[in-house]
Design an enzyme around this catalytic site. Structure first.
Site, mmCIF file in Angstrom:
data_model
loop_
_atom_site.group_PDB
_atom_site.id
_atom_site.type_symbol
_atom_site.label_atom_id
_atom_site.label_comp_id
_atom_site.label_asym_id
_atom_site.label_seq_id
_atom_site.Cartn_x
_atom_site.Cartn_y
_atom_site.Cartn_z
ATOM 1 N N TYR A 215 0.838 -1.214 0.000
ATOM 2 C CA TYR A 215 0.000 0.000 0.000
ATOM 3 C C TYR A 215 0.867 1.257 0.000
ATOM 4 O O TYR A 215 0.357 2.346 -0.261
ATOM 5 C CB TYR A 215 -0.917 0.055 1.225
ATOM 6 C CG TYR A 215 -1.917 -1.061 1.374
ATOM 7 C CD1 TYR A 215 -2.113 -2.022 0.385
ATOM 8 C CD2 TYR A 215 -2.693 -1.154 2.536
ATOM 9 C CE1 TYR A 215 -3.034 -3.046 0.555
ATOM 10 C CE2 TYR A 215 -3.618 -2.161 2.705
ATOM 11 C CZ TYR A 215 -3.784 -3.119 1.719
ATOM 12 O OH TYR A 215 -4.703 -4.124 1.900
ATOM 13 N N HIS B 224 0.653 -11.748 2.167
ATOM 14 C CA HIS B 224 -0.402 -11.017 1.464
ATOM 15 C C HIS B 224 -1.117 -11.854 0.401
ATOM 16 O O HIS B 224 -2.340 -11.813 0.287
ATOM 17 C CB HIS B 224 0.187 -9.748 0.844
ATOM 18 C CG HIS B 224 -0.814 -8.673 0.613
ATOM 19 N ND1 HIS B 224 -0.498 -7.338 0.651
ATOM 20 C CD2 HIS B 224 -2.138 -8.718 0.343
ATOM 21 C CE1 HIS B 224 -1.595 -6.611 0.415
ATOM 22 N NE2 HIS B 224 -2.592 -7.435 0.221
#
Length: 268
Positions: A39, A97
């Protein structure tokens, strides 16, 4: 349940926007924040937390290890870098992730590196994200069920993932729902709007209440104070059995996030 039931997501937020979102969320009562290396906002999240002046032990911080850091010699240094950005000695939860089977990722190897990070005290809990049943089982086999706190997966009224959810709940692995509002697509659903009118709330609150009532943790994001507060109050909504059954019929296996190189073969 290890993962707090309600947290703030920060996906797609950056710069001052994410700082303001996190600060406002903490101000109105959120105590869990979810970020990720990819991010590119961990430093801003860390800044917002520092400026909130809350005690670190009041907060639950989650980050996720990105695929380029899965090699055993890279994972721990990358997590230490995340900790520096987040201005903390340890996060509460670190997740892998994506399983990235097409990149040739060894689940056993990456899970063992993540377990080592936990043993070094860099993260209180560890877990996985976007794993299907088969790969979740591989993770369990490699480090033991007791070490896997959650599987963070896309779930919404339009993507209910019953098989995977059933497997995780049977294993007592927390289910964290992301994209619970399906990028806002569920907000105009006639059924959710009808149920929302009955409860005098918004369709977003109904979607979140639906997830919470199934025992999922949720991490919606917002940049608006009123939406942050409204999302939080979804915890107070109690849907009837009939309403839950009606929402169950909205499932259309509509997936919003499915990166070809990173995603597993999903359980139908």
């Amino acid at each position: 349940m290890i993962v707090p039931k309600f947290g703030l997501g920060t996906f797609r937020l950056s710069g001052q926007t994410v700082i303001d979102s996190v600060k406002t969320a903490l101000e109105v009562g959120y105590r869990a924040v979810d970020t990720a290396q990819i991010y590119a906002n961990e430093a801003e999240v860390g800044q917002a937390i520092a400026e909130s002046q809350l005690n670190r032990d009041e907060l639950f911080i989650t980050t996720k290890i990105w695929t380029e850091n899965y090699a055993p010699e890279k994972l721990i240094p990358s997590l230490k870098d995340s900790l520096r950005k987040l201005r903390t000695d340890a996060v509460n939860l670190s997740l892998i992730h994506w399983p990235a089977p097409k990149l040739g990722v060894s689940i056993a190897e990456v899970m063992q590196a993540l377990l080592e990070a936990k043993q070094q005290g860099l993260t209180e809990h560890i877990g996985i994200s976007n794993f299907n049943i088969e790969l979740t089982q591989q993770a369990i086999d490699s480090i033991g069920l007791q070490h896997i706190a959650t599987n963070q997966i896309e779930l919404s009224p339009y993507l209910q993932n019953h098989r995977l959810v059933g497997f995780l709940q049977a294993q007592k692995i927390d289910v964290t729902s992301y994209m619970t509002l399906a990028y806002g697509k569920v907000l105009n659903d006639p059924l959710l709007l009808e149920i929302a009118a009955q409860h005098q709330v918004s369709s977003a609150q109904i979607a979140l209440a639906w997830a919470l009532q199934q025992g999922f943790a949720v991490i919606p994001s917002s940049t608006k104070r009123e939406h942050l507060i409204a999302n939080l109050t979804a915890q107070e909504i109690q849907l009837t059995k009939d309403e839950m059954a009606a929402i169950a019929k909205l499932d259309r296996n509509a997936r919003e996030v499915n990166p070809e190189q990173l995603a597993p073969l999903w359980d139908e």
